[in-house]
Design a protein around this motif. Structure first.
Motif, PDB file in Angstrom:
ATOM      1  N   ALA A   3     -31.946  -1.811  -8.639  1.00 18.89           N
ATOM      2  CA  ALA A   3     -30.520  -1.991  -8.903  1.00 18.89           C
ATOM      3  C   ALA A   3     -30.193  -3.466  -9.072  1.00 18.89           C
ATOM      4  O   ALA A   3     -29.438  -3.853  -9.973  1.00 18.89           O
ATOM      5  CB  ALA A   3     -29.698  -1.391  -7.764  1.00 18.89           C
ATOM      6  N   ALA A   4     -30.757  -4.309  -8.212  1.00 17.39           N
ATOM      7  CA  ALA A   4     -30.520  -5.751  -8.319  1.00 17.39           C
ATOM      8  C   ALA A   4     -31.099  -6.293  -9.617  1.00 17.39           C
ATOM      9  O   ALA A   4     -30.513  -7.175 -10.251  1.00 17.39           O
ATOM     10  CB  ALA A   4     -31.136  -6.469  -7.122  1.00 17.39           C
ATOM     11  N   LEU A   5     -32.240  -5.758 -10.023  1.00 16.72           N
ATOM     12  CA  LEU A   5     -32.874  -6.212 -11.258  1.00 16.72           C
ATOM     13  C   LEU A   5     -32.011  -5.879 -12.464  1.00 16.72           C
ATOM     14  O   LEU A   5     -31.921  -6.667 -13.410  1.00 16.72           O
ATOM     15  CB  LEU A   5     -34.257  -5.569 -11.392  1.00 16.72           C
ATOM     16  N   LYS A   6     -31.357  -4.729 -12.427  1.00 18.59           N
ATOM     17  CA  LYS A   6     -30.504  -4.336 -13.545  1.00 18.59           C
ATOM     18  C   LYS A   6     -29.203  -5.135 -13.566  1.00 18.59           C
ATOM     19  O   LYS A   6     -28.688  -5.463 -14.630  1.00 18.59           O
ATOM     20  CB  LYS A   6     -30.208  -2.836 -13.466  1.00 18.59           C
ATOM     21  N   ARG A   7     -28.665  -5.440 -12.379  1.00 21.25           N
ATOM     22  CA  ARG A   7     -27.396  -6.172 -12.317  1.00 21.25           C
ATOM     23  C   ARG A   7     -27.584  -7.666 -12.538  1.00 21.25           C
ATOM     24  O   ARG A   7     -26.776  -8.310 -13.195  1.00 21.25           O
ATOM     25  CB  ARG A   7     -26.720  -5.931 -10.962  1.00 21.25           C
ATOM     26  N   HIS A   8     -28.637  -8.226 -11.967  1.00 22.08           N
ATOM     27  CA  HIS A   8     -28.850  -9.677 -12.026  1.00 22.08           C
ATOM     28  C   HIS A   8     -30.295  -9.989 -12.444  1.00 22.08           C
ATOM     29  O   HIS A   8     -31.058 -10.574 -11.670  1.00 22.08           O
ATOM     30  CB  HIS A   8     -28.550 -10.316 -10.671  1.00 22.08           C
ATOM     31  N   PRO A   9     -30.686  -9.596 -13.646  1.00 20.03           N
ATOM     32  CA  PRO A   9     -32.089  -9.782 -14.040  1.00 20.03           C
ATOM     33  C   PRO A   9     -32.518 -11.244 -14.116  1.00 20.03           C
ATOM     34  O   PRO A   9     -33.661 -11.566 -13.784  1.00 20.03           O
ATOM     35  CB  PRO A   9     -32.165  -9.108 -15.413  1.00 20.03           C
ATOM     36  N   LEU A  10     -31.621 -12.133 -14.539  1.00 21.69           N
ATOM     37  CA  LEU A  10     -31.985 -13.553 -14.598  1.00 21.69           C
ATOM     38  C   LEU A  10     -32.222 -14.117 -13.202  1.00 21.69           C
ATOM     39  O   LEU A  10     -33.177 -14.875 -12.978  1.00 21.69           O
ATOM     40  CB  LEU A  10     -30.887 -14.356 -15.300  1.00 21.69           C
ATOM     41  N   TRP A  68     -38.652 -25.013 -13.605  1.00 22.95           N
ATOM     42  CA  TRP A  68     -38.485 -23.556 -13.637  1.00 22.95           C
ATOM     43  C   TRP A  68     -37.021 -23.176 -13.870  1.00 22.95           C
ATOM     44  O   TRP A  68     -36.725 -22.264 -14.655  1.00 22.95           O
ATOM     45  CB  TRP A  68     -38.995 -22.955 -12.332  1.00 22.95           C
ATOM     46  N   THR A  69     -36.112 -23.877 -13.221  1.00 19.76           N
ATOM     47  CA  THR A  69     -34.683 -23.601 -13.403  1.00 19.76           C
ATOM     48  C   THR A  69     -34.257 -23.876 -14.843  1.00 19.76           C
ATOM     49  O   THR A  69     -33.467 -23.116 -15.427  1.00 19.76           O
ATOM     50  CB  THR A  69     -33.842 -24.454 -12.437  1.00 19.76           C
ATOM     51  N   TYR A  70     -34.782 -24.950 -15.420  1.00 29.67           N
ATOM     52  CA  TYR A  70     -34.468 -25.253 -16.821  1.00 29.67           C
ATOM     53  C   TYR A  70     -34.914 -24.109 -17.732  1.00 29.67           C
ATOM     54  O   TYR A  70     -34.178 -23.694 -18.644  1.00 29.67           O
ATOM     55  CB  TYR A  70     -35.145 -26.553 -17.242  1.00 29.67           C
ATOM     56  N   LEU A  71     -36.112 -23.593 -17.496  1.00 31.30           N
ATOM     57  CA  LEU A  71     -36.614 -22.494 -18.324  1.00 31.30           C
ATOM     58  C   LEU A  71     -35.733 -21.254 -18.193  1.00 31.30           C
ATOM     59  O   LEU A  71     -35.427 -20.585 -19.189  1.00 31.30           O
ATOM     60  CB  LEU A  71     -38.054 -22.161 -17.927  1.00 31.30           C
ATOM     61  N   ILE A  72     -35.318 -20.951 -16.970  1.00 30.66           N
ATOM     62  CA  ILE A  72     -34.467 -19.780 -16.754  1.00 30.66           C
ATOM     63  C   ILE A  72     -33.095 -19.978 -17.395  1.00 30.66           C
ATOM     64  O   ILE A  72     -32.575 -19.094 -18.094  1.00 30.66           O
ATOM     65  CB  ILE A  72     -34.312 -19.489 -15.246  1.00 30.66           C
ATOM     66  N   LEU A  73     -32.505 -21.150 -17.179  1.00 32.47           N
ATOM     67  CA  LEU A  73     -31.168 -21.406 -17.723  1.00 32.47           C
ATOM     68  C   LEU A  73     -31.170 -21.456 -19.247  1.00 32.47           C
ATOM     69  O   LEU A  73     -30.139 -21.190 -19.876  1.00 32.47           O
ATOM     70  CB  LEU A  73     -30.615 -22.718 -17.157  1.00 32.47           C
ATOM     71  N   SER A  74     -32.306 -21.792 -19.842  1.00 28.59           N
ATOM     72  CA  SER A  74     -32.368 -21.823 -21.306  1.00 28.59           C
ATOM     73  C   SER A  74     -32.221 -20.426 -21.905  1.00 28.59           C
ATOM     74  O   SER A  74     -31.899 -20.279 -23.087  1.00 28.59           O
ATOM     75  CB  SER A  74     -33.694 -22.446 -21.762  1.00 28.59           C
ATOM     76  N   ALA A 163     -40.692  -8.807 -13.491  1.00 26.07           N
ATOM     77  CA  ALA A 163     -39.247  -9.049 -13.545  1.00 26.07           C
ATOM     78  C   ALA A 163     -38.756  -9.172 -14.983  1.00 26.07           C
ATOM     79  O   ALA A 163     -37.699  -8.630 -15.335  1.00 26.07           O
ATOM     80  CB  ALA A 163     -38.898 -10.312 -12.754  1.00 26.07           C
ATOM     81  N   THR A 164     -39.509  -9.862 -15.824  1.00 29.84           N
ATOM     82  CA  THR A 164     -39.065 -10.042 -17.209  1.00 29.84           C
ATOM     83  C   THR A 164     -39.154  -8.737 -17.999  1.00 29.84           C
ATOM     84  O   THR A 164     -38.238  -8.401 -18.755  1.00 29.84           O
ATOM     85  CB  THR A 164     -39.902 -11.122 -17.914  1.00 29.84           C
TER      86      THR A 164
END
Length: 222
Positions: A3-10, A68-74, A163-164
């Motif tokens: 459920a968390a993965l579907k709501r907040h996958p990033l 890692w944060t830069y990659l995710i935020l991109s 996760a991805t």
């Protein structure tokens, strides 16, 4: 978790490497306390080791987390636009898709480099004190960081991939297949099975062999 993965996958993807690295760090701390610490018998070496921990760990963690944060935020702008049903320009979507497919490899590279540089940093820091060093340190410190890196990097790779693929691929690849991207060489099922085998057996066995053939430390049983 689903459920968390579907709501907040990033967010789940961003936090995916945390547990593997906590496990790797736990082993690193235990090994350093029980095996490495008794080898720091020369005056000043133990304090230098502690000082290196205080200086190196924040630098290493901050650098790794920043990258890692830069990659995710991109991924975030395209992620929100796709969620709203908006169209993303083809060239931008292609670039983001490639980054998403490669994300587990980026995570593994960041992790592996951090642990490798950590071993080098500690050895150099101790060596430049000019004080005599027990030769076993040149064996046990790389073992400490190497096994910790095995744990964090291999397990982190598969957690990020999980996760991805479950959280982000359905949104980013609604009308395309990841293995059809130009220039992308997806991991085949056979290769994925091989990597799982390496992660689950070869790395632990290799770690045990390193421990088996390592010279005994005063902090270990004969």
């Amino acid at each position: 978790m689903d459920a968390a993965l579907k709501r907040h996958p990033l967010l789940v993807t961003a936090l995916a490497p945390v547990i593997p690295h906590l496990l790797g760090s736990a082993f690193n701390i235990w090994y350093n306390m029980t095996v490495v610490d008794p080898l720091l018998i020369t005056a000043g070496l133990k304090q230098r080791f502690i000082d290196t921990v205080i200086v190196w760990n924040p630098i290493a963690y901050l650098a790794a987390i920043t990258i890692w944060t830069y990659l995710i935020l991109s991924l975030r702008p395209a992620f929100h636009r796709l969620r709203r049903g908006e169209k993303v320009p083809a060239d931008e979507l292609d670039r983001v898709r490639r980054r998403l497919v490669h994300l587990p490899w980026y995570g593994a590279a960041i992790s592996g480099a951090s642990w490798l540089l950590g071993a080098i940093a500690f050895l150099v820091s101790l060596a430049i004190t000019g004080r005599p060093m027990n030769a076993q340190l040149f064996w046990h410190l790389p073992i400490s960081f190497g096994i910790s890196g095995f744990i964090a990097t291999t397990q982190g790779f598969f957690v990020i991939e999980w996760a991805t693929q479950w959280g982000l691929f359905p949104l980013f690849f609604q009308d395309a297949r990841p293995d059809r991207l130009k220039g992308i060489r997806p991991i085949s099922l056979r290769m994925r099975g091989f990597m799982w085998a390496v992660s689950a057996s070869v790395c632990p066995i290799g770690s045990l062999l390193l421990l088996l053939f390592a010279p005994p430390s005063p902090g270990t049983n004969p």
